[in-house]
Design a protein around this motif. Sequence first.
Motif, short mmCIF file in Angstrom:
data_model
loop_
_atom_site.label_atom_id
_atom_site.label_comp_id
_atom_site.label_asym_id
_atom_site.label_seq_id
_atom_site.Cartn_x
_atom_site.Cartn_y
_atom_site.Cartn_z
N UNK A 65 0.84 -1.21 0.00
CA UNK A 65 0.00 0.00 0.00
C UNK A 65 0.88 1.27 0.00
N UNK A 66 1.88 1.30 0.85
CA UNK A 66 2.75 2.47 0.96
C UNK A 66 3.60 2.66 -0.31
N UNK A 67 4.14 1.57 -0.84
CA UNK A 67 5.01 1.67 -2.02
C UNK A 67 4.20 2.12 -3.25
N UNK A 68 2.96 1.67 -3.37
CA UNK A 68 2.13 2.08 -4.51
C UNK A 68 1.85 3.58 -4.46
N UNK A 69 1.83 4.14 -3.26
CA UNK A 69 1.55 5.58 -3.13
C UNK A 69 2.77 6.45 -3.42
N UNK A 70 3.93 5.82 -3.67
CA UNK A 70 5.11 6.59 -4.07
C UNK A 70 5.14 6.84 -5.58
N UNK A 71 4.26 6.16 -6.30
CA UNK A 71 4.18 6.35 -7.77
C UNK A 71 3.38 7.61 -8.07
N UNK A 78 -5.95 10.39 -15.00
CA UNK A 78 -6.51 11.61 -14.42
C UNK A 78 -7.38 11.23 -13.22
N UNK A 79 -7.68 12.22 -12.41
CA UNK A 79 -8.51 11.96 -11.24
C UNK A 79 -9.92 11.54 -11.63
N UNK A 80 -10.37 11.96 -12.82
CA UNK A 80 -11.70 11.55 -13.27
C UNK A 80 -11.65 10.36 -14.24
N UNK A 81 -10.47 9.71 -14.35
CA UNK A 81 -10.37 8.48 -15.14
C UNK A 81 -10.98 7.32 -14.36
N UNK A 82 -11.35 6.28 -15.08
CA UNK A 82 -11.74 5.03 -14.43
C UNK A 82 -10.56 4.05 -14.53
N UNK A 83 -10.47 3.16 -13.55
CA UNK A 83 -9.35 2.22 -13.58
C UNK A 83 -9.76 0.87 -13.02
N UNK A 84 -8.94 -0.13 -13.30
CA UNK A 84 -9.13 -1.49 -12.77
C UNK A 84 -7.77 -2.07 -12.45
N UNK A 100 -7.68 -9.98 -2.90
CA UNK A 100 -7.46 -9.01 -1.83
C UNK A 100 -6.34 -8.03 -2.20
N UNK A 101 -5.29 -8.55 -2.84
CA UNK A 101 -4.19 -7.68 -3.27
C UNK A 101 -4.69 -6.66 -4.28
N UNK A 102 -5.60 -7.07 -5.16
CA UNK A 102 -6.21 -6.13 -6.11
C UNK A 102 -6.95 -5.02 -5.37
N UNK A 103 -7.72 -5.40 -4.35
CA UNK A 103 -8.48 -4.42 -3.58
C UNK A 103 -7.55 -3.47 -2.82
N UNK A 104 -6.49 -4.04 -2.23
CA UNK A 104 -5.53 -3.22 -1.49
C UNK A 104 -4.83 -2.23 -2.43
N UNK A 105 -4.50 -2.69 -3.61
CA UNK A 105 -3.84 -1.83 -4.61
C UNK A 105 -4.80 -0.73 -5.07
N UNK A 106 -6.05 -1.11 -5.27
CA UNK A 106 -7.08 -0.14 -5.68
C UNK A 106 -7.21 0.97 -4.63
N UNK A 115 -5.96 12.10 -1.29
CA UNK A 115 -5.10 12.92 -0.44
C UNK A 115 -4.57 14.14 -1.19
N UNK A 116 -4.32 13.96 -2.49
CA UNK A 116 -3.67 15.03 -3.26
C UNK A 116 -4.66 15.96 -3.94
N UNK A 117 -5.81 15.39 -4.38
CA UNK A 117 -6.77 16.19 -5.15
C UNK A 117 -8.16 16.24 -4.52
N UNK A 118 -8.31 15.57 -3.37
CA UNK A 118 -9.59 15.54 -2.65
C UNK A 118 -10.71 14.91 -3.47
N UNK A 119 -10.32 13.99 -4.32
CA UNK A 119 -11.30 13.27 -5.14
C UNK A 119 -10.70 11.92 -5.54
N UNK A 120 -11.54 10.89 -5.52
CA UNK A 120 -11.07 9.55 -5.88
C UNK A 120 -11.54 9.18 -7.28
N UNK A 121 -10.65 8.59 -8.11
CA UNK A 121 -11.11 8.08 -9.39
C UNK A 121 -11.99 6.84 -9.18
N UNK A 122 -12.87 6.59 -10.10
CA UNK A 122 -13.78 5.45 -9.99
C UNK A 122 -13.19 4.19 -10.59
N UNK A 123 -13.65 3.07 -10.05
CA UNK A 123 -13.27 1.76 -10.58
C UNK A 123 -14.30 1.32 -11.61
#
Length: 376
Positions: A65-71, A78-84, A100-106, A115-123
């Motif tokens: 979780x922490x290492x993924x947040x360094x990317x 974009x913040x309004x992009x969708x991702x999987x 579970x690893x997929x969910x943790x990564x998501x 944290x950075x833009x006060x908005x979460x992209x959708x899955x």
Amino acid sequence: MFGLEEVLATELKQLGAQDVEVGVRSVTFYGDKGFMYKANMSLRTAIRILKPIKSFRVYDEEDLYKKLQTIKWEQYMKVDSTFAIGAVVNSKNFTSNSHYISLKSKDAIADYFRHKYHKRPNVDLKYPDVKIHVHIQKDGCSVSLDSSGDSLHKRGYRSSTNIAPINEVLAAGLVLLSGYTGNGNFIDPMCGSGTILIEAAMIACNIPANINRKEFAFEKWDDYDEDLYFLIQDVLLKKITNPHFKIMGFDKAPSAVRKAKENIENANLADFIGVHHVNFFNSVKEVFGHTTILFNPPYGERLSIDTEEFYKKIGDTLKHGYPGTTVWFITSDVQALKHVGLRTSKRIALKNGDLDCKFVKYEMYEGSRKEKKATQ
């Protein structure tokens, strides 16, 4: 796919990839953006093409979780992009499963944006703008962008199938392993919905494997270069040729013949492939010149048959009706091969889904084997 790693590596080298290295069920290579487009369009035995963006050591779920947040994720979406997220985990450090690893990564990526833009992209699991792949092997983690989207076996031509149709990537791999390049006649005597025939014809005509696909994932990326994509596509299309030999399939079921013809029509190959309502066991070779026979006969896991009698009939038909041919077929029923009554000249271990299979080769000589050796 297991057993096709070297085939895929050869494809990549022929296409112009650099630093090709074979792994287990994977091949790594270097290429630029244009080559990534070309690889997605052209490769016959790749399931998906991943673009690595970050690698690091990882020791548990919280560390991931922490290492993924360094990317710096805004470089890729974009913040309004969708991702999987797709994840594969093979590590004693992680007690949780891939889901579970997929969910943790998501959560890590979504929280990065929150944290950075006060908005979460959708899955969006079905049609995401960006698909991310997390692969954990022991204490190493590789994070990649999936440039393909849907698995590359989904060529776009198959609208009709029969019971347990062969995967398109496996079908192409079988043709390439057989050495067939359009250098002779080709017969699939139990053709089902025509997948092997279509893949063989595409190889013979030098048609890019995924030319019928509606889209690739990279088309939604911010750096997608549409002009470059169509330029590469045009170059590939100009290399298409017409086959000089016959490509044909048989099936005893009228429904299979109909489905095969529909799929062949979808692939725009009706001018090059003939499909006939014929029971292979009542057939003989009717073409002249070098002929490759390649097929995927039913085995016990797929259909209820008397395997001993069925495989004996395969051997008898080949012996009496198909002299002067090179024969290949794949089966998971290794015991049944004993009843073919012919000596294999090659055996290759492969996987068909979860089934351990053998891809076997027989040389059917004109006259006896001794006579053949005597004339050499």
